[in-house]
Scaffold this motif. Structure first.
Motif, PDB file in Angstrom:
ATOM      1  N   ASP A  65     -17.975  16.140  13.450  1.00  0.00           N
ATOM      2  CA  ASP A  65     -16.799  15.462  13.993  1.00  0.00           C
ATOM      3  C   ASP A  65     -16.107  14.751  12.833  1.00  0.00           C
ATOM      4  O   ASP A  65     -16.657  13.794  12.281  1.00  0.00           O
ATOM      5  CB  ASP A  65     -17.257  14.454  15.061  1.00  0.00           C
ATOM      6  CG  ASP A  65     -16.083  13.730  15.723  1.00  0.00           C
ATOM      7  OD1 ASP A  65     -14.998  13.654  15.108  1.00  0.00           O
ATOM      8  OD2 ASP A  65     -16.264  13.220  16.846  1.00  0.00           O
ATOM      9  N   GLU A 124     -13.806  12.724  12.661  1.00  0.00           N
ATOM     10  CA  GLU A 124     -13.390  11.337  12.898  1.00  0.00           C
ATOM     11  C   GLU A 124     -14.546  10.351  12.973  1.00  0.00           C
ATOM     12  O   GLU A 124     -14.346   9.142  12.876  1.00  0.00           O
ATOM     13  CB  GLU A 124     -12.586  11.250  14.203  1.00  0.00           C
ATOM     14  CG  GLU A 124     -11.225  11.916  14.098  1.00  0.00           C
ATOM     15  CD  GLU A 124     -10.404  11.663  15.354  1.00  0.00           C
ATOM     16  OE1 GLU A 124      -9.226  11.301  15.210  1.00  0.00           O
ATOM     17  OE2 GLU A 124     -10.947  11.829  16.463  1.00  0.00           O
ATOM     18  N   THR A 125     -15.757  10.863  13.211  1.00  0.00           N
ATOM     19  CA  THR A 125     -16.900   9.936  13.328  1.00  0.00           C
ATOM     20  C   THR A 125     -18.060  10.311  12.401  1.00  0.00           C
ATOM     21  O   THR A 125     -18.994   9.536  12.252  1.00  0.00           O
ATOM     22  CB  THR A 125     -17.465   9.928  14.765  1.00  0.00           C
ATOM     23  OG1 THR A 125     -17.979  11.233  15.057  1.00  0.00           O
ATOM     24  CG2 THR A 125     -16.411   9.542  15.789  1.00  0.00           C
ATOM     25  N   ALA A 130     -20.251  12.493  13.050  1.00  0.00           N
ATOM     26  CA  ALA A 130     -21.407  12.938  13.835  1.00  0.00           C
ATOM     27  C   ALA A 130     -21.641  14.437  13.619  1.00  0.00           C
ATOM     28  O   ALA A 130     -20.697  15.220  13.595  1.00  0.00           O
ATOM     29  CB  ALA A 130     -21.173  12.655  15.313  1.00  0.00           C
ATOM     30  N   ASN A 145     -31.050  11.673  11.277  1.00  0.00           N
ATOM     31  CA  ASN A 145     -31.072  10.296  11.769  1.00  0.00           C
ATOM     32  C   ASN A 145     -32.335   9.488  11.532  1.00  0.00           C
ATOM     33  O   ASN A 145     -32.336   8.295  11.777  1.00  0.00           O
ATOM     34  CB  ASN A 145     -30.778  10.286  13.273  1.00  0.00           C
ATOM     35  CG  ASN A 145     -29.307  10.492  13.547  1.00  0.00           C
ATOM     36  OD1 ASN A 145     -28.461   9.835  12.947  1.00  0.00           O
ATOM     37  ND2 ASN A 145     -28.988  11.425  14.417  1.00  0.00           N
ATOM     38  N   SER A 189     -31.672  16.286  24.516  1.00  0.00           N
ATOM     39  CA  SER A 189     -30.248  16.581  24.634  1.00  0.00           C
ATOM     40  C   SER A 189     -29.560  16.717  23.272  1.00  0.00           C
ATOM     41  O   SER A 189     -28.392  17.100  23.210  1.00  0.00           O
ATOM     42  CB  SER A 189     -29.561  15.492  25.467  1.00  0.00           C
ATOM     43  OG  SER A 189     -29.917  14.208  24.995  1.00  0.00           O
ATOM     44  N   ASP A 190     -30.275  16.420  22.190  1.00  0.00           N
ATOM     45  CA  ASP A 190     -29.686  16.587  20.852  1.00  0.00           C
ATOM     46  C   ASP A 190     -29.711  18.036  20.388  1.00  0.00           C
ATOM     47  O   ASP A 190     -29.108  18.352  19.352  1.00  0.00           O
ATOM     48  CB  ASP A 190     -30.491  15.791  19.801  1.00  0.00           C
ATOM     49  CG  ASP A 190     -30.388  14.292  19.981  1.00  0.00           C
ATOM     50  OD1 ASP A 190     -29.476  13.847  20.693  1.00  0.00           O
ATOM     51  OD2 ASP A 190     -31.216  13.575  19.387  1.00  0.00           O
ATOM     52  N   LEU A 191     -30.451  18.873  21.077  1.00  0.00           N
ATOM     53  CA  LEU A 191     -30.843  20.143  20.468  1.00  0.00           C
ATOM     54  C   LEU A 191     -30.463  21.361  21.279  1.00  0.00           C
ATOM     55  O   LEU A 191     -30.412  21.303  22.504  1.00  0.00           O
ATOM     56  CB  LEU A 191     -32.370  20.164  20.312  1.00  0.00           C
ATOM     57  CG  LEU A 191     -32.936  19.077  19.416  1.00  0.00           C
ATOM     58  CD1 LEU A 191     -34.421  18.922  19.665  1.00  0.00           C
ATOM     59  CD2 LEU A 191     -32.677  19.414  17.956  1.00  0.00           C
ATOM     60  N   PRO A 222     -24.157   9.353  10.663  1.00  0.00           N
ATOM     61  CA  PRO A 222     -22.694   9.391  10.809  1.00  0.00           C
ATOM     62  C   PRO A 222     -21.950   8.459   9.838  1.00  0.00           C
ATOM     63  O   PRO A 222     -20.948   8.898   9.255  1.00  0.00           O
ATOM     64  CB  PRO A 222     -22.479   9.009  12.277  1.00  0.00           C
ATOM     65  CG  PRO A 222     -23.720   9.477  12.956  1.00  0.00           C
ATOM     66  CD  PRO A 222     -24.832   9.250  11.980  1.00  0.00           C
ATOM     67  N   PRO A 223     -22.406   7.215   9.633  1.00  0.00           N
ATOM     68  CA  PRO A 223     -21.639   6.390   8.687  1.00  0.00           C
ATOM     69  C   PRO A 223     -21.548   7.000   7.293  1.00  0.00           C
ATOM     70  O   PRO A 223     -20.501   6.931   6.641  1.00  0.00           O
ATOM     71  CB  PRO A 223     -22.423   5.066   8.666  1.00  0.00           C
ATOM     72  CG  PRO A 223     -23.117   5.007   9.990  1.00  0.00           C
ATOM     73  CD  PRO A 223     -23.461   6.433  10.301  1.00  0.00           C
ATOM     74  N   LEU A 237     -19.213  10.130   7.463  1.00  0.00           N
ATOM     75  CA  LEU A 237     -17.814   9.719   7.603  1.00  0.00           C
ATOM     76  C   LEU A 237     -17.293   9.154   6.284  1.00  0.00           C
ATOM     77  O   LEU A 237     -16.172   9.479   5.856  1.00  0.00           O
ATOM     78  CB  LEU A 237     -17.675   8.677   8.725  1.00  0.00           C
ATOM     79  CG  LEU A 237     -16.229   8.270   8.997  1.00  0.00           C
ATOM     80  CD1 LEU A 237     -15.420   9.442   9.563  1.00  0.00           C
ATOM     81  CD2 LEU A 237     -16.160   7.079   9.959  1.00  0.00           C
ATOM     82  N   LYS A 260     -14.130  10.610   4.286  1.00  0.00           N
ATOM     83  CA  LYS A 260     -12.962   9.795   3.960  1.00  0.00           C
ATOM     84  C   LYS A 260     -12.776   9.684   2.449  1.00  0.00           C
ATOM     85  O   LYS A 260     -11.645   9.551   1.969  1.00  0.00           O
ATOM     86  CB  LYS A 260     -13.092   8.402   4.588  1.00  0.00           C
ATOM     87  CG  LYS A 260     -12.878   8.446   6.103  1.00  0.00           C
ATOM     88  CD  LYS A 260     -13.183   7.128   6.756  1.00  0.00           C
ATOM     89  CE  LYS A 260     -11.941   6.314   6.995  1.00  0.00           C
ATOM     90  NZ  LYS A 260     -12.257   4.973   7.518  1.00  0.00           N
TER      91      LYS A 260
END
Ligand code: FAD
Ligand code: FES
Ligand code: FES
Lengths: 159, 287, 748
Positions: C615, C617-618, C620, C658, C683-685, C738-739, C742, C746
């Motif tokens: 993603d 924008e995030t 992820a 993560n 649900s991640d997989l 994610p940080p 991202l 950026k």
């Protein structure tokens, strides 16, 4: 510190016990009643190994006080098979090799049973989200999800 | 520790008033038992409110919904009328923890736990929800955004607890949404959360809006500038950009194990934009 | 032992099928007994007091107030353990189980209590007063190597470490051949990059647990969840000054280990409390204790120099690897340095590894210890160079792949291996050419693991009714009892249902090394096959006796003894059951056994392929599709082989995305729970597809190779390569949370 007298029903059996007010239902099941099928993986609601149903709702027994079980209907892994007959989920888990070490298995079976009672025909995604609170470190979940979907299909055919 | 289990609201009020020591309300227990287990809370007593029938109900009132303080997330999701009216609030409550946690966790508990990252709170704040507090002195109604005082602290008075939460009636063409960012798909505490509730006129112009952010300040915050950025617009790109910018500007997060300042600030805007878009679609569908 | 000559064409009847596992019913009904499920009459509950400081001198411990509480039966500190003389290995384990002069990390045990209930023990624990002098700490590997860094121990560096380095640097390793400078000079491009990985935990769902009892005569019994009951026995005996034969250790069912249960934490403490109190003592860790004080794997910092020609030939590879393994020597950097370039046939290759100590918990093995970080660095670098030249990353790997006869970077010359086979299969797989959407990208990478053999004993008893028990000494983590029963049935020519495999305690069978190094299906399997052959020889002898012919005129076929050869005469075959039924009259019970220090485990290789969506924008990262291609030698029970592939891949996904140990400025662990130590949830997989290749291991009669560990080696780079393809940013720092992603997007 005085103990609390609790009258409850576990897997259909009437049960009475005394527990300390801060004792969790998981402690009561494991340490007072010898029902060690429910496992403690974290004690803080994060792993689902202690899953049981209480009045038909799936809960983490590590986040329920023993005292709260007064008058309730509790179902644990020990009540899932009927005598010699395994529940279809139990059978499918063995057939699909959906367990490696097996420590997560009781909690996952209890959670999956509760899913299929509500939703007999879940999508893979629904099954994955329903079971997201049940950690398994061994299998990568693949065979678990397959076993759940297969058991669901079999149970739909049978009903 | 003592375990108290009143069966009426009156009993609860007097029991709580009679407690000299540290007595905690036990709703779903999904925060309280974790805190007790890890030694962060050692109450002298807990008062379980789940045996009080009135607190376990969702009732309609003046076209809105009154949700008892002991109603779990799962029970909210099973109430079709509530889901239809306030999908964002129900979804936000539904994001709390796993299926197992859902069977127990309450919005009132989420609110009184006073975590800045609490998922249902931005949605409730955006919805204009009002908490009804009960105590020996009687009841009073307080806007949800005025309950948290800081991480783990509320503005409740001693002997006071939340009896219910009221979600008001909604005008036509209204919609709400809540989105959060988490690293996994489930089982995480929000790194940033954003709730948006808005109303459109017949032409699709936004006439009213409330925007709230979670996990970017010591408490959940209402961001009036963000609402202003979309009121009077059709939520076109320029309006959404302004909304995102207002949210990022309002965010005053800390860096911690869950996220950096830059990340939270940026993502607050991203989520606001996405949540507003969903809320707009929902409002349009209600027309 | 060598591959049976006929094995490549051999038709197996049991091996390769998917029978139900023997412990299945116990495990789906909740009956199986794991570490914490055991009780003993009169049992006490033991708890550990742990240091809240990352580094502190322990000036004084006052246990008197705790001891005065009614219900407290014993308190132990380091003073209750003997002084270990010149055995650093054991001394370090003891110091890790119970701190001596200093607490070396947040969570380090400093005292323990046994009381009549958990509530009393918890209350008493708070009354132990420890007087600490807090010292400066260091948790980062690069910081710990700097001169002037806070020092954990003086004088622990071995002779390989040059003078003048920080005392935290305790060992140096070097591998390779050729001339790096010359090799790099022949490259069209040289990539130099530093890669970092954070420490991750094995994350087994079952916390450590044990139940100990000990009498004044020195006889002791211990029940615990472990990957090796003999290791527990020998380590506890050494720490407590017991005789190995006097301490009987029984392994419970084990709720996951992945290497993390190959050492001891609670066990010596529980025995010490049991000795002091004269009562059985049960100890169970909390999840937070597991994360703070058992062994995660190392964190790493790795410099790579890699040269490539524009047609994709690697001209030279150099890696300098720095691993911190926590507060004691022993990080897996040696394995990292050995395995980094193991998949490739290189003329010029060199690796240097540094073992560094820091104020973190003592690392324990984690699935292919040391290899995933090294593979992350090397496989990311290969990908980056290949992409830079516009080359197909699978082709580049094929061009440089090690094969039979290749001299590996760590010195050995490979026999038949399966790397090329996994690469070719990957290239032919529909996954490789499936279309991708926007913000999506595909990645591939390879991985290698050595696999171990080791000390192994197996006994096999034939019951009078012709059923068979296999007795082995390795805890079954993922279905190995089924595999042993299968190999026994295969070899004896009987059905799987006739065999039941059990796991012995330390008093009932000879030494078995721990369940690690993917050794069990290989080594225990080999010993099971040989024990069966031993039993068959005995059964042939009995048949010969009945028939009155020479022993060597009898052969074993299809589960029965048959007369064979010119002088055998004609006798109807005697089945195993028939021979067993009359065993009392032909010389007594029939058993087979085999003892070996097995070699020839057979290295294994894998290629992984993943599709990710990032993603923008995030930051992820979502895993869309995953396929594992791995050589299993011979898959005894394919479902459990697939399970190993899938489980390892998902642990790798967690490591890549993560999972991480997060330390605060005060050196305390910030995320000691499953809510913030984020292992993947269902649900991640997506489903994890597997392709099993079977290139027989020349060192095993059926061709079996270890399969358990290799699967965690490729995912880190596989995912990083896919993230790069999806987002255009090269993540050299794990986890790709994610940080970080991202920030990279950026910044790009
Ligand atoms: C595994 C796990 C995952 C979680 N995930 C999330 C998540 O994704 N998002 C999130 O926001 N939270 C999450 N939580 C936290 C928690 O589940 C929520 O905050 C939940 O809403 C708390 O509700 P409860 O009813 O269980 O509260 P309780 O634990 O019963 O109470 C919480 C606090 O509020 C007080 N309290 C409760 N009810 C009242 C009342 N009526 N009046 C006054 N005080 C009251 C209690 O005394 C206590 O201090 C998670 C927790 C766990 C264990
Ligand atoms: S033990 Fe209850 S959720 Fe982990
Ligand atoms: S099978 Fe081991 S944790 Fe699930």
């Amino acid at each position: 510190m005085s103990r609390i007298h609790v009258t409850t029903t576990i897997n259909g059996d009437p049960v009475e016990y005394l527990c300390d007010p801060e004792e969790t239902l998981l402690d009561v099941l494991r340490d007072r009643l010898g029902l060690t099928g429910s496992k403690e993986g974290c004690g803080t609601g994060d792993c689902g190994a202690c899953s049981v149903t209480m009045n038909g709702r799936l809960v983490c027994s590590c986040l329920v006080l023993g005292a709260e079980a007064e008058g309730a209907q509790i179902a644990t892994i020990e009540g899932m098979a009927k005598g010699e007959t395994l529940h279809p989920l139990q059978r499918k888990f063995i057939e699909h090799a959906a367990l490696q070490c097996g420590i997560c298995t009781p909690g996952i079976l209890v959670a999956a049973k509760s899913l299929l009672e509500r939703n007999p025909d879940p999508t893979e995604e629904e099954a994955r989200y329903w079971l997201a609170g049940n950690l398994c470190r061994c299998t990568g979940y693949d065979k678990i999800i397959r076993a759940v979907m297969d058991a669901a299909a079999e149970m739909r055919e049978a009903s | 520790m003592q375990y108290l289990a009143p069966t009426t609201l009156d009993d609860a009020v007097s029991m709580l008033a009679a407690q000299a020591g540290d007595c905690r309300v036990l709703a779903g227990g999904t925060d309280l038992l974790v805190r007790m287990r890890s030694g962060f809370a050692e109450p002298d007593a807990v008062m379980d409110i789940k045996r009080i029938g009135a607190l376990r109900e969702i009732t309609t009132e003046d076209g809105g919904f009154r949700i008892g303080a002991a109603v779990s997330g799962a029970e909210m999701a099973e109430n079709a009328a509530l889901v239809a009216a306030w999908p964002g609030v129900v979804e936000a409550a539904g994001l709390i923890g796993s299926t197992q946690i859902q069977g127990r966790a309450t919005m009132a508990g989420n609110l009184c736990n006073a975590s800045p990252a609490a998922d249902s709170v931005p949605a409730m704040v955006a919805a204009g929800a009002v908490a009804r507090l009960a105590s020996a002195a009687g009841t009073r109604d307080v806007a949800v955004e005025d309950i948290p005082a800081g991480p783990g602290k509320t503005n409740l008075k001693p002997g006071e607890f939340v009896a219910s939460i009221f979600l008001p009636a909604r005008p036509a063409r209204s919609g709400d949404a809540y989105l959060r960012f988490i690293p996994r798909t489930e089982m995480d505490i929000a790194v940033v959360g954003c709730g948006v509730s808005l109303t459109l006129d017949a032409g699709g112009t936004c006439t009213a809006a409330r925007v709230a952010l979670g996990a970017v300040a010591p408490t959940v915050i209402l961001v009036p500038e963000a609402a202003q950025a979309i009121i009077g617009t059709k939520l076109d790109d320029a309006a959404l950009d302004a909304l995102a910018a207002a949210c990022s500007a309002a965010a005053k997060p800390i860096a911690d194990k869950r996220g950096t300042v830059e990340f939270r600030t940026h993502v607050a805007g991203v989520l606001a934009r996405r949540a507003a878009t969903i809320a707009k679609t929902r409002a349009g569908e209600q027309a | 032992m060598a591959l049976d000559t006929k094995s490549e064409t051999r038709q197996f009847t049991v091996v390769g099928t998917r029978p139900l596992r023997p412990d299945g019913i116990d495990k789906v009904t909740g009956r199986a007994r794991f570490g914490a499920d055991m009780t003993a009459p009169g049992m006490l509950i033991g708890l550990v007091l742990r240091s809240p400081h990352a580094h502190a001198k322990i000036k004084r411990i006052d246990t008197s107030a705790a001891e005065a509480i009614p219900g407290v039966h014993a308190v132990v500190t380091r003073a209750d353990f003997p002084v270990i003389g010149d055995n650093d290995f054991i001394a370090d384990i003891l110091d890790n189980c119970m701190a001596g002069e200093k607490a070396l990390y947040d969570g380090h045990a400093v005292a323990a209590i046994a009381a009549s209930s958990g509530a009393i023990a918890r209350k008493a624990l708070k009354l132990i007063k420890v007087d600490y002098e807090v010292l400066p700490h260091v948790t980062d590997v690069d910081a710990a190597m700097k001169p002037g860094a806070p020092v954990l121990h003086e004088g622990r560096a071995n002779e390989t470490v040059p003078e003048g380095m920080s005392s935290n640097v305790v060992a140096r390793y070097e591998f390779g051949h050729g001339d790096i400078g010359a090799g790099l000079a022949g490259a069209d491009r040289v990539l130099e990059r530093t890669y970092r990985t954070e420490a991750t935990h094995q994350g087994y769902i079952e916390p450590h647990a044990c139940l100990a009892q000990m009498g004044p005569d020195g006889q002791a019994d211990l029940w615990c969840c472990t990957q090796g009951q003999y290791m527990v026995r020998d380590t506890c005996a050494a720490i407590l000054g017991l005789k190995q034969g006097q301490l009987r250790v029984t392994a419970s069912e084990i709720g996951g280990g992945f290497g993390g249960k190959t050492t001891v934490f609670l066990e010596p403490v529980a025995l010490a409390l049991a000795r002091k109190s004269g009562r059985p003592v049960k100890m169970v860790m909390t999840r937070s204790e597991v994360l703070r004080a058992t062994g995660p794997t190392a964190s790493s910092s790795i410099d790579i120099k890699l040269g490539m020609t524009k047609d994709g030939r690697i001209t030279a590879g150099f890696a300098e690897l720095r691993y911190q393994g926590g507060a004691y020597p022993g990080s897996p950097v040696e394995f990292g340095a050995m395995s980094a370039f193991a998949p490739y046939d290189l003329d010029h290759v060199k690796t240097v590894g540094w073992d560094v100590v820091t104020n973190r918990p003592k690392q324990a093995a984690y699935r292919a210890p040391g290899a995933p970080m090294a593979a992350f660095a090397v496989e990311s670098a290969i990908d980056e160079l290949a992409k830079g030249f516009g080359l197909d990353p699978l082709e580049v790997r094929l061009k440089n792949a090690a094969r039979e006869g290749t001299r590996a970077s760590y010195g050995v010359t490979y026999p038949a291996i399966g790397l090329e086979a996994t690469l070719r299969r990957a290239k032919d797989h529909p996954h490789w050419t499936a279309p991708l959407g926007s913000n999506q990208g595909r990645g591939v990478a390879c991985g290698f693991w050595f696999n171990f053999g080791g000390n192994t004993c197996v006994s096999m008893n034939i019951a009078p009714d012709g059923t068979v028990n296999v007795i082995e000494g390795n805890p079954d983590i993922g279905g190995s009892r089924a595999s042993m029963s299968m190999m026994a049935a295969e070899e004896l020519g009987i059905s799987y249902d006739q065999v039941r495999t059990v796991i012995a305690d330390t008093a009932s069978l000879g030494l078995n090394d721990v369940t690690d190094g993917s050794r069990v299906t290989f080594a225990v399997g080999l010993a099971t096959i040989e024990a069966a052959r031993d039993a068959k020889r005995e059964m042939c002898k009995r048949a010969a006796m009945v028939w009155g012919i020479e022993e060597d005129a009898v052969e074993w076929k299809d589960g029965a003894a048959h007369p064979a050869g010119p002088n055998a005469g004609s006798h109807p075959p005697m089945t195993l059951a028939e021979i067993a039924a009359i065993a009392s009259n032909t010389g007594g019970p029939i058993a087979g056994h085999y003892e070996v220090n097995a070699e020839g485990a057979g290295v294994s290789f894998a290629t992984h392929m993943v599709d990710t969506e990032v993603d923008p924008e995030t930051g992820a990262v979502k895993i869309l599709r995953y396929t594992v291609f791995q050589d299993a030698g011979k898959a005894v029970h394919p479902a459990y082989v697939e399970g190993q592939f899938q489980g390892g891949a998902v642990q790798g996904i967690g490591w890549a995305l993560n999972e991480e140990y997060i330390y605060g400025a005060d050196g305390t662990l910030q995320n000691a729970g499953f809510l913030d130590y984020r292992i993947p949830v269902a649900s991640d997989l997506p489903m994890i597809d597997t392709v099993i290749l079977e290139i027989p291991n020349p060192g095993h009669p059926y061709g079996v190779r270890g399969v358990g560990e290799t699967s965690i080696v490729p995912p880190l780079a596989t995912i990083a390569n896919a993230v790069s393809a999806a987002s255009g940013v090269r993540m050299a720092d794990l986890p790709m949370s994610p940080p970080k992603v991202l920030a990279a997007i950026k910044g790009a």
